[in-house]
Design an enzyme around this catalytic site. Structure first.
Site, PDB file in Angstrom:
ATOM      1  CG  ASP A  73      -5.415 -14.606  -8.529  1.00 39.84           C
ATOM      2  OD1 ASP A  73      -6.647 -14.443  -8.592  1.00 39.84           O
ATOM      3  OD2 ASP A  73      -4.672 -13.873  -7.859  1.00 39.84           O
ATOM      4  CB  SER A  74      -6.394 -10.998 -11.263  1.00 39.87           C
ATOM      5  OG  SER A  74      -6.608 -10.964  -9.869  1.00 39.87           O
TER       6      SER A  74
ATOM      7  CB  CYS B 246      -9.114 -14.977 -10.190  1.00 41.23           C
ATOM      8  SG  CYS B 246      -9.691 -13.290 -10.371  1.00 41.23           S
ATOM      9  CG  ASN B 247     -13.820 -15.262  -5.853  1.00 38.77           C
ATOM     10  OD1 ASN B 247     -14.734 -15.935  -5.406  1.00 38.77           O
ATOM     11  ND2 ASN B 247     -12.614 -15.265  -5.291  1.00 38.77           N
TER      12      ASN B 247
ATOM     13  CD  GLU C 161      -3.695  -5.925  -4.961  1.00 32.80           C
ATOM     14  OE1 GLU C 161      -3.399  -4.985  -5.722  1.00 32.80           O
ATOM     15  OE2 GLU C 161      -3.913  -7.089  -5.351  1.00 32.80           O
TER      16      GLU C 161
ATOM     17  CB  CYS D 291     -12.966 -11.042  -3.403  1.00 28.13           C
ATOM     18  SG  CYS D 291     -11.474 -10.163  -3.926  1.00 28.13           S
ATOM     19  CB  THR D 292      -8.269 -13.989  -4.136  1.00 30.90           C
ATOM     20  OG1 THR D 292      -8.172 -12.684  -4.733  1.00 30.90           O
ATOM     21  CG2 THR D 292      -8.542 -15.024  -5.194  1.00 30.90           C
ATOM     22  CG  HIS D 293      -7.096  -9.486  -2.430  1.00 35.68           C
ATOM     23  ND1 HIS D 293      -6.998 -10.339  -3.507  1.00 35.68           N
ATOM     24  CD2 HIS D 293      -6.111  -8.570  -2.583  1.00 35.68           C
ATOM     25  CE1 HIS D 293      -5.999  -9.938  -4.279  1.00 35.68           C
ATOM     26  NE2 HIS D 293      -5.440  -8.870  -3.747  1.00 35.68           N
TER      27      HIS D 293
HETATM   28  N1  I24 Z   1      -1.413  -8.546  -0.639  1.00 35.45           N
HETATM   29  C1  I24 Z   1      -1.815  -8.722  -1.892  1.00 35.45           C
HETATM   30  N2  I24 Z   1      -1.330  -8.042  -2.949  1.00 35.45           N
HETATM   31  C2  I24 Z   1      -0.364  -7.137  -2.753  1.00 35.45           C
HETATM   32  C3  I24 Z   1      -0.462  -7.633  -0.451  1.00 35.45           C
HETATM   33  C4  I24 Z   1       0.113  -6.905  -1.478  1.00 35.45           C
HETATM   34  N3  I24 Z   1       1.047  -6.068  -0.971  1.00 35.45           N
HETATM   35  C5  I24 Z   1       1.054  -6.272   0.365  1.00 35.45           C
HETATM   36  N4  I24 Z   1       0.143  -7.213   0.676  1.00 35.45           N
HETATM   37  N5  I24 Z   1       0.150  -6.453  -3.770  1.00 35.45           N
HETATM   38  O1  I24 Z   1      -2.770  -9.663  -2.155  1.00 35.45           O
HETATM   39  C6  I24 Z   1      -0.286  -6.552  -5.100  1.00 35.45           C
HETATM   40  C7  I24 Z   1       0.735  -5.912  -6.009  1.00 35.45           C
HETATM   41  N6  I24 Z   1       1.620  -6.896  -6.632  1.00 35.45           N
HETATM   42  C8  I24 Z   1       2.707  -6.233  -7.305  1.00 35.45           C
HETATM   43  C9  I24 Z   1       3.497  -7.238  -8.089  1.00 35.45           C
HETATM   44  O2  I24 Z   1       3.940  -8.324  -7.292  1.00 35.45           O
HETATM   45  C10 I24 Z   1       2.973  -8.934  -6.497  1.00 35.45           C
HETATM   46  C11 I24 Z   1       2.141  -7.927  -5.739  1.00 35.45           C
HETATM   47  C12 I24 Z   1      -3.189 -10.553  -1.125  1.00 35.45           C
HETATM   48  C13 I24 Z   1      -2.262 -11.718  -1.015  1.00 35.45           C
HETATM   49  C14 I24 Z   1      -2.902 -12.885  -0.390  1.00 35.45           C
HETATM   50  C15 I24 Z   1      -2.004 -14.090  -0.408  1.00 35.45           C
HETATM   51  C16 I24 Z   1      -0.178  -7.705   2.014  1.00 35.45           C
HETATM   52  C17 I24 Z   1       0.259  -9.157   2.209  1.00 35.45           C
HETATM   53  C18 I24 Z   1       1.586  -9.536   2.187  1.00 35.45           C
HETATM   54  C19 I24 Z   1       1.962 -10.871   2.389  1.00 35.45           C
HETATM   55  C20 I24 Z   1       0.981 -11.835   2.603  1.00 35.45           C
HETATM   56  C21 I24 Z   1      -0.355 -11.468   2.606  1.00 35.45           C
HETATM   57  C22 I24 Z   1      -0.710 -10.121   2.408  1.00 35.45           C
HETATM   58  F1  I24 Z   1       2.543  -8.612   1.971  1.00 35.45           F
HETATM   59  F2  I24 Z   1      -1.952  -9.728   2.402  1.00 35.45           F
HETATM   60  N1  DGL Z   2      -8.492 -12.112  -7.638  1.00 34.06           N
HETATM   61  C1  DGL Z   2      -9.599 -11.178  -7.663  1.00 34.06           C
HETATM   62  C2  DGL Z   2     -10.890 -11.881  -7.211  1.00 34.06           C
HETATM   63  O1  DGL Z   2     -10.859 -12.901  -6.551  1.00 34.06           O
HETATM   64  C3  DGL Z   2      -9.343  -9.982  -6.767  1.00 34.06           C
HETATM   65  C4  DGL Z   2      -8.301  -9.052  -7.312  1.00 34.06           C
HETATM   66  C5  DGL Z   2      -8.693  -8.427  -8.642  1.00 34.06           C
HETATM   67  O2  DGL Z   2      -9.655  -7.626  -8.678  1.00 34.06           O
HETATM   68  O3  DGL Z   2      -8.047  -8.762  -9.618  1.00 34.06           O
HETATM   69  O4  DGL Z   2     -11.954 -11.410  -7.491  1.00 34.06           O
END
Ligand code: I24
Ligand code: DGL
Length: 265
Positions: A9-10, A72-73, A151, A183-185
């Site tokens: 995944d990304s 990743c989508n 994020e 999208c994964t998120h």
């Molecule tokens: N959720 C995602 N990415 C993040 C995040 C998040 N920060 C808080 N939460 N950060 O994706 C991306 C930046 N990177 C930096 C390097 O290390 C890894 C992260 C969604 C995740 C879906 C499984 C919110 C959050 C969380 C815990 C669980 C879920 C969630 F802190 F959305």
């Molecule tokens: N994982 C990507 C997707 O499902 C979302 C995050 C990104 O843009 O890299 O499209």
């Protein structure tokens, strides 16, 4: 012990697929690789996403995986075919399973797709839906603000709700009865998305559908791990181990996951 299934995944979003794999495939070992250093992919060019996806797949190929899941989508949208051509193991993406669930569940064959800019511009969902259901009508909408909302940890906030509402208003004149979270998120935003769409619209998230396809492929190629044991999941990140680990602990409930740093290519 059998060979592991690789998941790429990304970043951390693909953990939504891993979560389903852990329960639906209890005998399978998993190696996950998230490219946090270069995340997000959704705003990058197709060429960049293809190169990065190829680098991740090659790295896991070196680790002797039996199958690859592109969780990743965005990567699936632009690189699935390329990866399938380059490697000998079966490769499962998230778009075909999600499209199938949408086609199966839609009564009107009018389907909305929400995704990153790159996913929507690739046309991959529309192409796959039309392949499965030639008279379908697809309304694809890029939602570039949604990944940053998750994020930044603000996904439960009021600001998230208003941004999502405003974005989805662009679909208010379309008459669809199913919406794909492409999208994964987006599953983390499902509450808000639910609120901003008409009540009769069914929301499809592809993680469960994807794992069903993984299981089918394991059966088809007789790759199932028949022993009643699996290795603990192993996680690689190109970014910070500590931030990655915090999300794995929180999301998967694994107490002290094995998270390692890796450099690509
Ligand atoms: N959720 C995602 N990415 C993040 C995040 C998040 N920060 C808080 N939460 N950060 O994706 C991306 C930046 N990177 C930096 C390097 O290390 C890894 C992260 C969604 C995740 C879906 C499984 C919110 C959050 C969380 C815990 C669980 C879920 C969630 F802190 F959305
Ligand atoms: N994982 C990507 C997707 O499902 C979302 C995050 C990104 O843009 O890299 O499209």
């Amino acid at each position: 012990m059998g060979k592991p299934i690789g998941v790429i995944d990304s970043g951390v979003g693909g953990l939504t697929v891993v979560k389903e794999m852990l329960t639906m495939l209890p005998n399978e070992s998993i190696i996950y690789l998230g490219d946090d250093l270069r995340c997000p992919y959704g705003s990058r060019t197709s060429e960049e996403v293809q190169t990065f996806t190829l680098e991740m797949a090659a790295k896991l190929a070196e680790m002797d995986i039996k199958m690859l899941v592109i969780a990743c989508n965005t990567a699936t949208a632009v690189a699935l075919e390329l990866i399938r051509e380059k490697f000998n193991f079966p490769v499962v993406g998230v778009i075909i399973p999600g499209a199938r669930a949408a086609v199966t569940n839609s009564k009107t064959s009018q389907i909305a797709v929400l995704g990153t800019t790159r996913t929507v511009e690739s046309g991959a969902y529309s192409a796959e839906i039309m392949r499965q259901q030639p008279n379908a009508e697809v309304h694809a909408l890029a939602c570039p603000d949604f990944v940053p909302i998750v994020e930044s940890g603000q996904y439960r906030s009021e600001k998230a709700r208003t941004t999502i509402d405003k974005t989805l208003q662009k679909l208010s004149h379309k008459d669809f009865d199913v919406a794909i979270l492409g999208c994964t998120h987006y599953p983390l935003l499902e509450g808000h998305i639910r609120h901003s769409l008409p009540r009769h619209v069914q929301i499809i998230s592809s993680a469960v559908e994807t794992v069903r396809d993984v299981e089918k492929e394991l059966n088809k190629y007789q790759l199932k791990n028949e022993t009643d044991m699996r290795e603990d999941a192993l996680f690689y990140t190109t970014g910070s181990r500590e931030s990655f680990k915090a999300i794995v602990v929180d999301w998967l409930g694994i107490e002290s996951p094995d998270v390692r740093h890796i450099t690509l290519p």
